[in-house]
Design a protein around this motif. Structure first.
Motif, PDB file in Angstrom:
ATOM      1  N   GLY A   1       0.779  -1.235   0.000  1.00 24.98           N
ATOM      2  CA  GLY A   1       0.000   0.000   0.000  1.00 24.98           C
ATOM      3  C   GLY A   1       0.808   1.280   0.000  1.00 24.98           C
ATOM      4  O   GLY A   1       0.239   2.373  -0.051  1.00 24.98           O
ATOM      5  N   LEU A   2       2.138   1.169   0.063  1.00 20.35           N
ATOM      6  CA  LEU A   2       3.008   2.347   0.056  1.00 20.35           C
ATOM      7  C   LEU A   2       3.727   2.456  -1.283  1.00 20.35           C
ATOM      8  O   LEU A   2       4.084   1.438  -1.880  1.00 20.35           O
ATOM      9  N   PRO A   3       3.964   3.686  -1.755  1.00 23.58           N
ATOM     10  CA  PRO A   3       4.715   3.815  -3.003  1.00 23.58           C
ATOM     11  C   PRO A   3       6.143   3.300  -2.818  1.00 23.58           C
ATOM     12  O   PRO A   3       6.740   3.479  -1.759  1.00 23.58           O
ATOM     13  N   VAL A   4       6.658   2.660  -3.843  1.00 22.77           N
ATOM     14  CA  VAL A   4       8.062   2.235  -3.839  1.00 22.77           C
ATOM     15  C   VAL A   4       8.903   3.501  -3.966  1.00 22.77           C
ATOM     16  O   VAL A   4       8.747   4.265  -4.917  1.00 22.77           O
TER      17      VAL A   4
ATOM     18  N   ARG B   1      10.973   0.612   4.957  1.00 27.34           N
ATOM     19  CA  ARG B   1      11.834   1.415   5.835  1.00 27.34           C
ATOM     20  C   ARG B   1      12.307   2.694   5.142  1.00 27.34           C
ATOM     21  O   ARG B   1      12.661   3.660   5.802  1.00 27.34           O
ATOM     22  N   GLU B   2      12.270   2.714   3.803  1.00 27.80           N
ATOM     23  CA  GLU B   2      12.568   3.954   3.082  1.00 27.80           C
ATOM     24  C   GLU B   2      11.452   4.971   3.330  1.00 27.80           C
ATOM     25  O   GLU B   2      11.714   6.166   3.455  1.00 27.80           O
ATOM     26  N   ASN B   3      10.203   4.488   3.417  1.00 31.26           N
ATOM     27  CA  ASN B   3       9.090   5.384   3.727  1.00 31.26           C
ATOM     28  C   ASN B   3       9.252   5.951   5.140  1.00 31.26           C
ATOM     29  O   ASN B   3       8.926   7.111   5.394  1.00 31.26           O
TER      30      ASN B   3
ATOM     31  N   THR C   1      13.568  12.286  -2.762  1.00 33.47           N
ATOM     32  CA  THR C   1      13.097  10.912  -2.858  1.00 33.47           C
ATOM     33  C   THR C   1      12.798  10.566  -4.303  1.00 33.47           C
ATOM     34  O   THR C   1      12.262  11.386  -5.042  1.00 33.47           O
ATOM     35  N   SER C   2      13.171   9.352  -4.708  1.00 38.32           N
ATOM     36  CA  SER C   2      12.757   8.868  -6.027  1.00 38.32           C
ATOM     37  C   SER C   2      11.492   8.036  -5.833  1.00 38.32           C
ATOM     38  O   SER C   2      11.380   7.264  -4.880  1.00 38.32           O
TER      39      SER C   2
ATOM     40  N   GLU D   1      -0.938   8.090  -5.322  1.00 37.54           N
ATOM     41  CA  GLU D   1      -2.312   7.801  -5.755  1.00 37.54           C
ATOM     42  C   GLU D   1      -2.416   6.506  -6.551  1.00 37.54           C
ATOM     43  O   GLU D   1      -3.254   5.658  -6.254  1.00 37.54           O
ATOM     44  N   SER D   2      -1.585   6.373  -7.594  1.00 35.29           N
ATOM     45  CA  SER D   2      -1.716   5.195  -8.465  1.00 35.29           C
ATOM     46  C   SER D   2      -0.497   5.045  -9.367  1.00 35.29           C
ATOM     47  O   SER D   2       0.256   5.999  -9.586  1.00 35.29           O
TER      48      SER D   2
END
Length: 194
Positions: free
Chosen positions: A37-40, A82-84, A102-103, A131-132
């Motif tokens: 559920g988190l962006p890479v 852990r990057e998030n 952040t990339s 978002e997507s």
């Protein structure tokens, strides 16, 4: 999840082979823009140092206090979710500089490109990236089609994996064999899409 049709649409707008866009998607984010559920993402502490300095912060003092978040040297990566966590810690110092450092997503577009890509703010860029995958694909389209990136687009058209990898990932691309991985992924997709 991005569909093949969405990728084809962007490939057509860029004038490149679908297999080339599929290869970049696979190699840059291992085929997924989200995990749990988190962006890479990948938080870059050396970019955070630069962005904080640019935005008027006393980076020398901050770097001594938070060397894992603010450093002139790249590194300190924790990977995955852990990057998030690192990003959220950095946002407590300065949200804009943290987002810019952040990339993001499928194509690992750096946040400091938000203005170049036509977003209203770093925060709006982050909102779209969370978002997507479709929004992440749109950011990649904006990035590649921008006039300042004509050499990147040409490398994609020419299937010049080495030039693309060098321009997209920087001089360390060889250490990670990005050019070889891109070529192999391209060849795999090219044979299955015919």
């Amino acid at each position: 999840m991005i569909t093949k049709e969405q990728l084809q649409n962007v490939a057509d707008k860029l004038g490149i082979d679908l297999a080339m866009l599929q290869a970049v998607t696979k190699i840059e984010a291992r085929s997924s823009g989200f995990k749990n559920g988190l962006p890479v993402i990948l938080f870059e502490r050396h970019i955070f140092y630069r962005q904080l300095k640019k935005n008027g912060f006393n980076v020398e003092h901050l770097a001594k206090t938070y060397p894992d978040l603010i450093n002139q040297v790249a590194g300190g990566y924790l990977g995955g979710a852990r990057e998030n966590y690192r990003l959220n810690m950095a946002k407590q110092i300065d949200p804009q500089s943290a987002i810019e450092s952040t990339s993001w997503g499928l194509f690992q577009i750096m946040g400091f490109h938000w203005q170049l890509l036509g977003y209203e703010s770093a925060q709006q860029f982050e909102q779209y990236m969370t978002e997507s995958e479709e929004m992440q694909l749109d950011a990649f389209y904006r990035f590649i089609s921008h006039k300042t990136n004509c050499k990147l687009l040409q490398a994609m058209k020419d299937k010049d994996f080495q030039v693309f990898a060098k321009l997209y990932n920087g001089p360390a691309y060889k250490k990670n064999s990005y050019d070889t991985k891109l070529k192999e992924a391209y060849e795999s997709y090219a044979t299955t899409t015919k």
